[in-house]
Design a protein around this motif. Sequence first.
Motif, PDB file in Angstrom:
ATOM      1  N   LYS A   1       5.439   6.758 -20.845  1.00  0.00           N
ATOM      2  CA  LYS A   1       6.409   6.629 -19.665  1.00  0.00           C
ATOM      3  C   LYS A   1       7.396   5.662 -19.786  1.00  0.00           C
ATOM      4  CE  LYS A   1       6.065   6.148 -14.519  1.00  0.00           C
ATOM      5  NZ  LYS A   1       5.270   6.121 -13.397  1.00  0.00           N
ATOM      6  N   GLN A   2       6.911   4.580 -20.408  1.00  0.00           N
ATOM      7  CA  GLN A   2       8.037   3.366 -20.784  1.00  0.00           C
ATOM      8  C   GLN A   2       9.009   3.960 -21.654  1.00  0.00           C
ATOM      9  OE1 GLN A   2       4.772   0.464 -21.632  1.00  0.00           O
ATOM     10  NE2 GLN A   2       6.103  -0.883 -20.570  1.00  0.00           N
ATOM     11  N   LEU A   3       8.585   4.514 -22.701  1.00  0.00           N
ATOM     12  CA  LEU A   3       9.530   5.036 -23.804  1.00  0.00           C
ATOM     13  C   LEU A   3      10.428   6.161 -23.150  1.00  0.00           C
ATOM     14  CD1 LEU A   3       7.367   5.166 -26.963  1.00  0.00           C
ATOM     15  CD2 LEU A   3       8.672   3.316 -26.207  1.00  0.00           C
ATOM     16  N   THR A   4       9.999   7.133 -22.426  1.00  0.00           N
ATOM     17  CA  THR A   4      10.558   8.068 -21.969  1.00  0.00           C
ATOM     18  C   THR A   4      11.928   7.656 -20.894  1.00  0.00           C
ATOM     19  OG1 THR A   4       8.731   9.525 -21.922  1.00  0.00           O
ATOM     20  CG2 THR A   4      10.558  10.170 -20.289  1.00  0.00           C
ATOM     21  N   ALA A   5      11.542   6.363 -20.346  1.00  0.00           N
ATOM     22  CA  ALA A   5      12.589   5.846 -19.341  1.00  0.00           C
ATOM     23  C   ALA A   5      13.736   5.301 -20.171  1.00  0.00           C
ATOM     24  CB  ALA A   5      12.062   4.552 -18.546  1.00  0.00           C
ATOM     25  N   LEU A   6      13.805   4.942 -21.317  1.00  0.00           N
ATOM     26  CA  LEU A   6      14.756   4.479 -22.418  1.00  0.00           C
ATOM     27  C   LEU A   6      15.747   5.532 -22.881  1.00  0.00           C
ATOM     28  CD1 LEU A   6      12.580   2.068 -24.481  1.00  0.00           C
ATOM     29  CD2 LEU A   6      13.996   1.400 -22.557  1.00  0.00           C
ATOM     30  N   TRP A   7      15.184   6.794 -23.124  1.00  0.00           N
ATOM     31  CA  TRP A   7      16.097   7.783 -23.490  1.00  0.00           C
ATOM     32  C   TRP A   7      17.063   8.314 -22.323  1.00  0.00           C
ATOM     33  CZ3 TRP A   7      10.894   9.113 -25.674  1.00  0.00           C
ATOM     34  CH2 TRP A   7      11.164   8.893 -27.145  1.00  0.00           C
TER      35      TRP A   7
ATOM     36  N   GLY B   1      19.401  14.464 -21.486  1.00  0.00           N
ATOM     37  CA  GLY B   1      20.257  15.236 -22.298  1.00  0.00           C
ATOM     38  C   GLY B   1      20.319  14.878 -23.759  1.00  0.00           C
ATOM     39  N   ALA B   2      19.894  13.752 -24.146  1.00  0.00           N
ATOM     40  CA  ALA B   2      20.110  13.331 -25.434  1.00  0.00           C
ATOM     41  C   ALA B   2      18.603  13.824 -26.196  1.00  0.00           C
ATOM     42  CB  ALA B   2      19.932  11.656 -25.597  1.00  0.00           C
ATOM     43  N   ILE B   3      18.740  14.130 -27.470  1.00  0.00           N
ATOM     44  CA  ILE B   3      17.950  14.569 -28.307  1.00  0.00           C
ATOM     45  C   ILE B   3      17.086  13.293 -28.802  1.00  0.00           C
ATOM     46  CG2 ILE B   3      17.186  15.337 -30.695  1.00  0.00           C
ATOM     47  CD1 ILE B   3      19.644  17.107 -30.654  1.00  0.00           C
ATOM     48  N   LYS B   4      15.806  13.451 -28.367  1.00  0.00           N
ATOM     49  CA  LYS B   4      14.679  12.075 -28.496  1.00  0.00           C
ATOM     50  C   LYS B   4      14.259  11.827 -29.825  1.00  0.00           C
ATOM     51  CE  LYS B   4      12.578  13.692 -24.819  1.00  0.00           C
ATOM     52  NZ  LYS B   4      11.745  13.781 -23.880  1.00  0.00           N
TER      53      LYS B   4
ATOM     54  N   ARG C   1      -0.524   8.455 -30.325  1.00  0.00           N
ATOM     55  CA  ARG C   1      -0.772   8.572 -28.680  1.00  0.00           C
ATOM     56  C   ARG C   1       0.479   8.647 -28.083  1.00  0.00           C
ATOM     57  NH1 ARG C   1      -0.044   4.744 -25.329  1.00  0.00           N
ATOM     58  NH2 ARG C   1       0.038   3.165 -26.787  1.00  0.00           N
ATOM     59  N   LEU C   2       1.509   7.825 -28.776  1.00  0.00           N
ATOM     60  CA  LEU C   2       3.047   7.872 -27.967  1.00  0.00           C
ATOM     61  C   LEU C   2       3.603   9.253 -28.041  1.00  0.00           C
ATOM     62  CD1 LEU C   2       4.034   4.076 -28.817  1.00  0.00           C
ATOM     63  CD2 LEU C   2       3.236   5.241 -26.498  1.00  0.00           C
ATOM     64  N   VAL C   3       3.585   9.863 -29.275  1.00  0.00           N
ATOM     65  CA  VAL C   3       3.840  11.243 -29.449  1.00  0.00           C
ATOM     66  C   VAL C   3       3.518  11.983 -28.508  1.00  0.00           C
ATOM     67  CG1 VAL C   3       4.094  13.156 -30.856  1.00  0.00           C
ATOM     68  CG2 VAL C   3       4.481  10.766 -31.960  1.00  0.00           C
ATOM     69  N   GLU C   4       1.939  11.982 -28.324  1.00  0.00           N
ATOM     70  CA  GLU C   4       1.367  12.902 -27.338  1.00  0.00           C
ATOM     71  C   GLU C   4       1.934  12.524 -25.853  1.00  0.00           C
ATOM     72  OE1 GLU C   4      -2.844  14.104 -28.552  1.00  0.00           O
ATOM     73  OE2 GLU C   4      -2.554  12.097 -28.462  1.00  0.00           O
ATOM     74  N   GLU C   5       2.137  11.618 -25.460  1.00  0.00           N
ATOM     75  CA  GLU C   5       2.419  11.028 -24.103  1.00  0.00           C
ATOM     76  C   GLU C   5       4.003  11.397 -23.766  1.00  0.00           C
ATOM     77  OE1 GLU C   5       1.315   7.000 -23.417  1.00  0.00           O
ATOM     78  OE2 GLU C   5      -0.801   7.388 -23.970  1.00  0.00           O
ATOM     79  N   CYS C   6       4.845  10.991 -24.574  1.00  0.00           N
ATOM     80  CA  CYS C   6       6.205  11.039 -24.433  1.00  0.00           C
ATOM     81  C   CYS C   6       6.893  12.419 -25.019  1.00  0.00           C
ATOM     82  CB  CYS C   6       7.118  10.148 -24.680  1.00  0.00           C
ATOM     83  SG  CYS C   6       7.199   9.627 -26.449  1.00  0.00           S
ATOM     84  N   VAL C   7       6.226  13.051 -25.842  1.00  0.00           N
ATOM     85  CA  VAL C   7       6.684  14.542 -26.419  1.00  0.00           C
ATOM     86  C   VAL C   7       8.266  14.393 -26.898  1.00  0.00           C
ATOM     87  CG1 VAL C   7       6.372  16.881 -26.408  1.00  0.00           C
ATOM     88  CG2 VAL C   7       5.057  15.484 -25.009  1.00  0.00           C
ATOM     89  N   PRO C   8       8.499  13.557 -27.737  1.00  0.00           N
ATOM     90  CA  PRO C   8       9.937  13.467 -28.229  1.00  0.00           C
ATOM     91  C   PRO C   8      10.422  14.714 -28.994  1.00  0.00           C
ATOM     92  CG  PRO C   8       8.693  12.367 -29.735  1.00  0.00           C
ATOM     93  CD  PRO C   8       7.853  12.433 -28.715  1.00  0.00           C
TER      94      PRO C   8
END
Length: 368
Positions: free
Chosen positions: A70-76, A79-82, A115-122
Amino acid sequence: MAKPTAKRSPPPIEAIDLFCGVGGLSHGLARQGVKVIAGFDLDPACEYPYTANHPGSQFVHGDVGQVTGKQLTALWSPGAIKLLAGCAPCQPFSSYANTATVDKAKWRLLKEFARLVEECVPDLVTMENVPGLLGTAPFKTFLRTLKQAQYHVAYGVVNAADYGAPQQRKRLVLVASKLGGVDLPKPTHEGASNWVTVRDAIGHLPALTDGEQCAKDPLHLASALSPLNRQRIRASRPGGTWRDWPSKLVAECHRRESGKHSTGVYGRMEWDKPAPTMTTLCNGYGNGRFGHPQQHRGISLREAAVFQSFPDDYLFVQEDKPVVVKTLARLIGNAVPPKLGEAVARSLYASIAALTGTNAASATGAAK
């Protein structure tokens, strides 16, 4: 007849760099047009070099294990490619590691990455690590996480010299995409005749004696040698070994049967070949083939950074602050070569262009 429609620019890629260190991977990505928005690292010594060289990026000091998707997702940006990128500390899998003493707790960091890949699905994932990781249970688990999340994955061991780094450095590189197929970066300097050499990389730097620091560049600092090692380096030839020395200079450990074949230390580099792999002890003449090809000293910290493919003016130490040699040698030796980061960015943009009909050159030509 209708004019052909010009290809549009690709959508922006925004990257978060886990285990960012001094910013080698971030720097390479940014040079090819990726917007690196944040770097995470537990080592406070990384903060100055990271922020000084990437003023548009946020440095987050902390344990990746405490970070949430959730913290990472808030930074992107919307519309950007994550892109989630990183090089989890690799000591447990390094060929230099003593497997009886390595910190097995560091194995968890690859799990935290998964884990972070699973949680924020870039949209995109890239990882760089030592070849020894290939085939291990932690790597297999990481792969399984990506495939279960329906990423297209490509990985393999590459040589940084094939991408323009003036160093023989074999690394495991992985790229993954939820957008479609993706390939490993294509070499730009493949083969010995195309490699960047020691002469190409550092031949222009000011000469030093052992123990001397360049007045114009505090990082161009060569460690002092003992009187015995001064004799040894004078007896060394580029590409040779301690076997070239007079017997009185040979270390006792190399006289014993168990040490007779340990010829990878106390060596000089060769002008017209790439440097050997930079390690966390690369500033020490006795720690590998880290002797300057001509000058009677080990390589300087700046030369080590250049062999890692950092630019000559990359900032590592705040002005008027002391150069902590042991710390900086560790940070430089552990860094991802920026040239590998550039290659990864080109590969990702090429895959996006193939899928969307955009013009990859508009992004990958952002910096040369």
